[in-house]
Write an enzyme that holds these catalytic residues in place. Structure first.
Site, mmCIF file in Angstrom:
data_model
loop_
_atom_site.group_PDB
_atom_site.id
_atom_site.type_symbol
_atom_site.label_atom_id
_atom_site.label_comp_id
_atom_site.label_asym_id
_atom_site.label_seq_id
_atom_site.Cartn_x
_atom_site.Cartn_y
_atom_site.Cartn_z
ATOM 1 N N GLN A 60 -7.182 9.279 12.070
ATOM 2 C CA GLN A 60 -7.531 10.247 11.034
ATOM 3 C C GLN A 60 -7.372 11.680 11.532
ATOM 4 O O GLN A 60 -7.146 11.925 12.708
ATOM 5 C CB GLN A 60 -8.993 10.030 10.629
ATOM 6 C CG GLN A 60 -9.276 8.635 10.124
ATOM 7 C CD GLN A 60 -8.677 8.405 8.772
ATOM 8 O OE1 GLN A 60 -9.008 9.085 7.817
ATOM 9 N NE2 GLN A 60 -7.773 7.447 8.671
ATOM 10 N N LYS A 99 -6.782 14.369 -7.230
ATOM 11 C CA LYS A 99 -6.285 13.002 -7.103
ATOM 12 C C LYS A 99 -7.431 12.069 -6.727
ATOM 13 O O LYS A 99 -8.359 12.469 -6.026
ATOM 14 C CB LYS A 99 -5.220 12.956 -6.012
ATOM 15 C CG LYS A 99 -4.475 11.627 -5.930
ATOM 16 C CD LYS A 99 -3.379 11.727 -4.886
ATOM 17 C CE LYS A 99 -2.692 10.421 -4.632
ATOM 18 N NZ LYS A 99 -1.779 10.515 -3.497
ATOM 19 N N HIS A 157 -10.513 3.312 -1.047
ATOM 20 C CA HIS A 157 -10.651 2.860 0.337
ATOM 21 C C HIS A 157 -11.517 1.614 0.315
ATOM 22 O O HIS A 157 -12.532 1.528 1.008
ATOM 23 C CB HIS A 157 -11.241 3.960 1.222
ATOM 24 C CG HIS A 157 -10.503 4.103 2.517
ATOM 25 N ND1 HIS A 157 -11.091 4.441 3.702
ATOM 26 C CD2 HIS A 157 -9.199 3.931 2.803
ATOM 27 C CE1 HIS A 157 -10.181 4.492 4.664
ATOM 28 N NE2 HIS A 157 -9.024 4.181 4.144
ATOM 29 N N GLU A 167 -3.042 4.775 12.417
ATOM 30 C CA GLU A 167 -3.632 5.446 11.265
ATOM 31 C C GLU A 167 -4.755 6.388 11.688
ATOM 32 O O GLU A 167 -5.677 6.641 10.917
ATOM 33 C CB GLU A 167 -4.162 4.411 10.281
ATOM 34 C CG GLU A 167 -3.048 3.546 9.732
ATOM 35 C CD GLU A 167 -3.490 2.645 8.587
ATOM 36 O OE1 GLU A 167 -4.699 2.538 8.339
ATOM 37 O OE2 GLU A 167 -2.600 2.057 7.958
ATOM 38 N N ARG A 170 -7.362 15.367 2.737
ATOM 39 C CA ARG A 170 -6.128 15.823 3.407
ATOM 40 C C ARG A 170 -4.946 15.876 2.436
ATOM 41 O O ARG A 170 -4.062 16.718 2.563
ATOM 42 C CB ARG A 170 -5.798 14.942 4.614
ATOM 43 C CG ARG A 170 -6.641 15.262 5.836
ATOM 44 C CD ARG A 170 -6.086 14.615 7.102
ATOM 45 N NE ARG A 170 -5.937 13.181 6.995
ATOM 46 C CZ ARG A 170 -6.932 12.309 7.074
ATOM 47 N NH1 ARG A 170 -8.173 12.726 7.273
ATOM 48 N NH2 ARG A 170 -6.716 11.004 6.976
ATOM 49 N N HIS A 201 0.817 -1.204 0.000
ATOM 50 C CA HIS A 201 0.000 0.000 0.000
ATOM 51 C C HIS A 201 0.863 1.271 0.000
ATOM 52 O O HIS A 201 0.558 2.238 -0.698
ATOM 53 C CB HIS A 201 -0.878 -0.050 1.249
ATOM 54 C CG HIS A 201 -1.855 1.055 1.348
ATOM 55 N ND1 HIS A 201 -2.864 1.237 0.435
ATOM 56 C CD2 HIS A 201 -1.988 2.047 2.254
ATOM 57 C CE1 HIS A 201 -3.570 2.292 0.775
ATOM 58 N NE2 HIS A 201 -3.057 2.804 1.875
#
Ligand code: ADP
Lengths: 255, 602, 86, 86
Positions: free
Chosen positions: B335, B111, B115, B333, B136, B64
């Site tokens: 957010q 972009k 998910h 991770e 973000r 990833h």
């Protein structure tokens, strides 16, 4: 923020010179810049007000815009209502027809009910979804500070977009609102969220404080509004039926 | 406000300890590293990694984050670009998102990202945090996000699990995007049983900025301060993995680690406004969003892209869960977090903006001239690495690929039916099919009005937003993909996807300028899937060259397969075009009686 | 009619944005005695008749399948409550 | 740390769209023992220290001013709960 930020101004020799409409920004406000644009397109000047301020900076009217202030996680408008600026607004808005004109749009309407400046409350839409659509309304009271540019019973089309838009109040309150002519906007061609008696917007007794769920500030500029108008055919996204809300208050302010 | 640095007692695996205990076994396999990869880490460091270093390498070298299987193919996007194609490119592939010049000093950045897997596990939160993550990326380029799009693919419409996914995912995208005040200007909804266990949730965001506002993710200037701001760090995304036994608690049992992330769109909206104020006041030198691999990614990328090194004290990180170990903090991770580099003179100005928006922050350390990324835990060194080896010099695989033997059979299996007897009936049936019918039931749950600049959205083939109110300068974007074409011929399928998105933008009246793509595939360890991937990239890169539009960024999502069966190769292609004045845009479809109809093309 | 109450709370390790927003607001209205807030849900199921073991089992089933999302929430209580009780 | 629980339920006379949707869904998953469902909120306030009378008073104040809207909701409970209790 030091003072209010002027963000739009009309030209120098307009009778509107010196008249300013304040637009409040809370953390999570979304349509504040749109409300500023709407005031400008109506010919007025707008300043942005910060929720944490203790001073209204001598604005002549206030718009509480749409959005999800504080995420609307608890209840829409529940936390914003305690902002220092809300106290100032509440004080200035009471005291009869010449008190400060205040407009609450969507989340702003919810803030006004939480602050008890308007009766009733908003709960989740009866279908439980967020809904965004072009909505037809009837203006049932054209005598408030924010609706004088319309004729009574005139219809308008403006966007509606919300998750918690179902207006509720007990029957006594509803009867009172009807009896006193304080139902300002009613949904026509279908109730989008289960609101009691198809109510889309109401006012206080004096008519200076108005709240409505749909968004007039998204129907003020041809090319960026809804695809339709109650006034007949318009071009692609050509609907500007919401502009009258903003011209109404400017007209009132210059006397 | 500063962190309360009550140092918690772990069996800290320091660099000194790693040197002293070379034989200690580490759970590299559980953390997803292959044996050869672990050996490379040892070679790079000249010793065994510490627990914290292992955590960093394992997340940063994952498929990833490292693109280790796809990199050798993706190079074509750079190799096949001509100077003419780069004319409008201000920032190309490699940064958080590409930046395209649209004239008058304005630029746009856009972009698309996936998910997919998180949305299958927890549809609402998975889709919501997908929107949050791509937004973000856009903010971290220095831009104000102005719109989102959501190409979606689900399993069969009548499968019992499909309703859970569809309603959760659509509500999640709406719930997050609507709360951020970003108009949703388009997307796709496709039902096909190949996506049953692997729905595709791709999210695209676009932002606008002035040329001088471009921010890059690099940490330069020794002595500059490094700050983490936004939400607190929790155990999110670490999963149930028994992380680093060597770092276990002395006493109390570690609390559970959540397998899914929960989004807080309100926190992100505040973060957007707060970042825009930082940019306007010019108080950040470099900035990076925290997505997958969290602090591991942000520190190593910022340091690697900069000209020096970085020194970080990890106990300064504000925590939501005080039981997190150093390795877990590095991998979290959580957010709605950002990391920035600030000169010492701007520290006060930075703090004032944070306080105004009531955003929490903590100063983690500073940029150094050593070329090393050093991370300490309460003064003890737990990471000492060359940041490039973490962020940019991970493993690269030339995976074997071969054309599937079944392809000839599938290609030969042409439609054999005759003309339908009742054309009217056939047309009605087509129009009512879930893939062709109106998508109002989805798009009505998204705000398309907010910001007041939407010139086209549903039901049009391209979304159009105005950038400059004075001149009407604006952009059009369309995303397209056709997994069934790509299944039959991945090379042509990719070209078709680009051609369709390009046409949608061109027919809206805009001049196409740039491309972003999200490549959704099965397992790269399957040579047939790898062949589909290679052919897709080759097709897309060739088609970009033919049409003269460069790929500016994108995302690769692999391992979309269940029970050994891969999804159809699904390259989602987004094309961005520019308008001098959006008043000239042309909507899809006929709006007035009496207009003439022409059919163009072959 | 008898009621069964079902309480559902966000799992402790999961971020609770709602509780966080409330926790941030409390000090602003002068309430400083609290270290944190979590917001969950409370369901009241009215039973049509007697609360048999079978009905209680139905409530437990509803709690874990429909009323809570086991990925992010815990059912913290399924209990019969007295009329006007809690 | 000790916790104070605050339960808030929609007023009986106010339509509860979420409760209604759940009541409609229950029979579809085979659960037919219930006559109605109401969905309310449950807040857990963590107290930093001891639960004094003053803190409890703060919680009551929070319950009626912030955590509930008296136009549509009732506060049905404000109570200290034991660790791991309900
Ligand atoms: N997931 C989605 N999010 C936002 N817009 C969507 C989504 N799916 C479809 N749309 C919009 O709905 C309209 C119709 O979509 P679609 O039927 O796929 O069009 P077409 O078949 O012409 O490509 C388009 O404007 C498209 O952008």
């Amino acid at each position: 923020m030091g003072g209010p930020q002027p963000v739009a101004s009309n030209n120098d020799d307009s009778p509107l010179n010196g008249v300013t409409v304040g637009v409040v920004t809370f953390p999570g406000s979304l349509d504040d810049r749109d409300a500023v644009r709407a005031v400008r397109l109506a010919g007025g000047s707008a300043v942005q007000l910060w929720h944490g301020d203790h001073d209204l900076h001598e604005v002549d009217a206030v718009i509480i815009p749409g959005g999800f202030s504080y995420g609307d996680y608890l209840r829409a408008g529940a936390i914003s209502r305690f902002a220092p600026l809300m106290e100032q607004i509440a004080r200035a808005a009471s005291g009869g027809p010449d008190a400060l004109p205040v407009l609450g749009i969507c989340n702003g309407f919810q803030v006004l009910t939480e602050a008890h400046l308007l009766p009733g409350s908003m709960i989740k839409n009866n279908h439980l979804h967020f809904i965004c659509r072009d909505q037809r309304l009837r203006v049932e009271n054209a005598e408030t500070s924010w609706t004088s540019a319309y004729a009574r019973d005139e219809e308008i089309v403006i966007p509606l977009k919300n998750q918690d838009g179902q207006f509720v109040a007990d029957n006594r309150t509803l009867d009172e609102l009807e009896g006193e002519g304080r139902v300002v906007f009613r949904y026509v061609d279908g109730n989008p969220n289960g609101s009691r008696r198809d109510i889309a917007g109401i006012s206080n007794i004096a008519g200076n404080v108005v709240g409505l769920m749909p968004h007039p500030e998204h129907a003020v500029e041809a090319g960026f509004g809804p695809d339709s108008s109650a006034r007949g055919e318009v071009g692609v996204r050509g609907g500007t039926d919401g502009l009258g809300i903003f011209t109404s208050v400017l007209k009132k302010l210059v006397g | 406000m500063t962190a309360e640095t009550t140092s918690r007692k772990f069996n800290i695996d320091t660099v000194a300890n790693a040197e002293a205990t070379p034989g200690q076994a580490l759970p590299w396999a559980e953390l997803g590293l292959k044996e050869n990869e672990y050996q490379r880490v040892e070679e790079i460091l000249g010793r065994r990694p510490t627990g914290a270093e292992l955590a960093m390498y394992s997340v940063m070298w994952s498929e990833h984050c490292s693109y280790k299987s796809s990199k050798v193919h993706l190079r074509q996007f750079g190799d096949k670009v001509t100077d003419a194609m780069k004319e409008h490119l201000l920032v190309g592939i490699g940064e958080n998102a590409g930046v395209v010049d649209i004239g008058d000093g304005w630029a746009v950045t856009f972009k698309v990202e996936s998910h997919n897997h998180p949305s299958f596990v927890e549809p609402y939160q998975g889709a919501a945090t997908g929107v949050g993550g791509i937004v973000r990326d856009i903010i971290s380029m220095g831009a104000r996000p102005v719109a989102v799009m959501d190409p979606l693919r689900f399993g069969a419409i009548d499968h019992p699990d499909t309703a859970r996914l569809v309603h959760g995912i659509v509500a999640g995208i709406g719930g997050y995007g609507n709360s951020l005040g970003l108009p949703n200007i388009g997307g796709e909804v496709v039902f096909d049983s190949v996506y049953q266990g692997n729905p595709l949730v791709n999210a695209l965001a676009v932002g606008v900025l002035r040329h001088e506002d471009i921010r890059l993710a690099n940490a330069s200037g020794a002595g500059n301060r490094v700050v983490l701001f936004g939400a607190r760090t929790g155990g999110d995304g670490i999963g149930g993995a028994s992380v680093l036994a060597s770092e276990s608690f002395d006493s109390s049992k570690p609390s559970k680690r959540p397998a899914v992330q929960v989004g807080d769109p309100f926190a992100e909206k505040v973060l957007i406004e707060c970042c825009l104020e930082l940019f306007k006041a010019s108080v950040v030198e470099g900035i990076q969003d925290l997505g997958a691999a969290g602090i591991s990614c942000a520190t190593s990328e910022l340091a690697s892209n900069g000209d020096g090194g970085m020194h970080v004290e990890l106990t300064n990180v504000l925590l939501r869960d005080p039981s997190l170990t150093p390795g877990e903090i590095l991998m979290s991770e959580s957010q709605e977090r950002m990391m920035a580099v600030v000169t010492p003179e701007n520290v006060g100005a930075f703090e004032a903006i944070m306080d105004r928006w009531a955003v929490e922050y903590s100063w983690l350390g500073e940029v150094t001239g050593t070329g090393r990324l050093i991370i300490e835990w309460d003064g003890e060194k737990i990471v000492d690495v060359d940041p490039r080896t973490v962020a940019h010099e991970g493993p690269v695989y030339e995976r074997p690929y071969s054309r599937p033997a079944w392809l000839d059979g599938v290609q030969a299996d042409a439609f054999a039916g005759g003309q339908p007897t009742d054309l009217r009936e056939a047309v009605l049936e087509l129009m009512a099919s879930p893939n062709m019918c109106s998508k109002d039931w989805v798009t009505d749950q998204y705000d398309r009005y907010v910001q007041g600049n939407t010139a086209l959205a549903m039901p049009d083939d391209a979304g159009v937003v105005r950038v400059d109110e004075e001149t009407g300068l604006g952009v059009a974007i369309s995303t397209d993909a056709n997994g069934r074409y790509s299944y039959l011929n991945p090379y042509e399928g990719a070209r078709l996807a680009l051609a369709e998105a390009y046409r949608n933008v061109a027919t809206s009246g805009a001049e196409p300028l740039a491309v972003t793509d999200c490549l959704n595939f099965g397992s790269p360890e399957d040579p047939e899937v790898m062949w589909q991937f290679a052919e897709t990239v080759r097709g897309l890169a060739d088609a970009c060259q033919e049409l003269g539009v460069p790929v500016t960024g994108g995302n690769v999502s692999l391992y979309n397969q269940t029970g050994g069966v891969a999804i159809h190769p699904t390259p989602v292609v987004g094309v961005l075009g520019v308008f001098d004045d959006v008043a000239r845009r042309t909507p899809s479809g006929w709006r007035e009686d009496g207009q003439a109809i022409y059919l163009l093309g072959t | 009619m008898p009621r069964i109450v079902v309480d559902v709370m966000p799992k402790p390790e999961i971020l609770d944005p709602q509780g966080k927003a409330i926790a941030g607001a409390l000090p602003r209205i002068g309430l400083t005695g609290f270290a944190g807030v979590r917001q969950g849900k409370r369901f009241e199921l009215t039973v049509d008749g007697e609360v048999t073991a079978e009905v209680l089992e139905q409530a437990r089933h509803a709690a874990t399948t429909l009323l809570s999302n086991p990925v992010i929430e815990d059912v913290t209580r399924v209990e019969v409550i007295e009329e006007d009780g809690q």
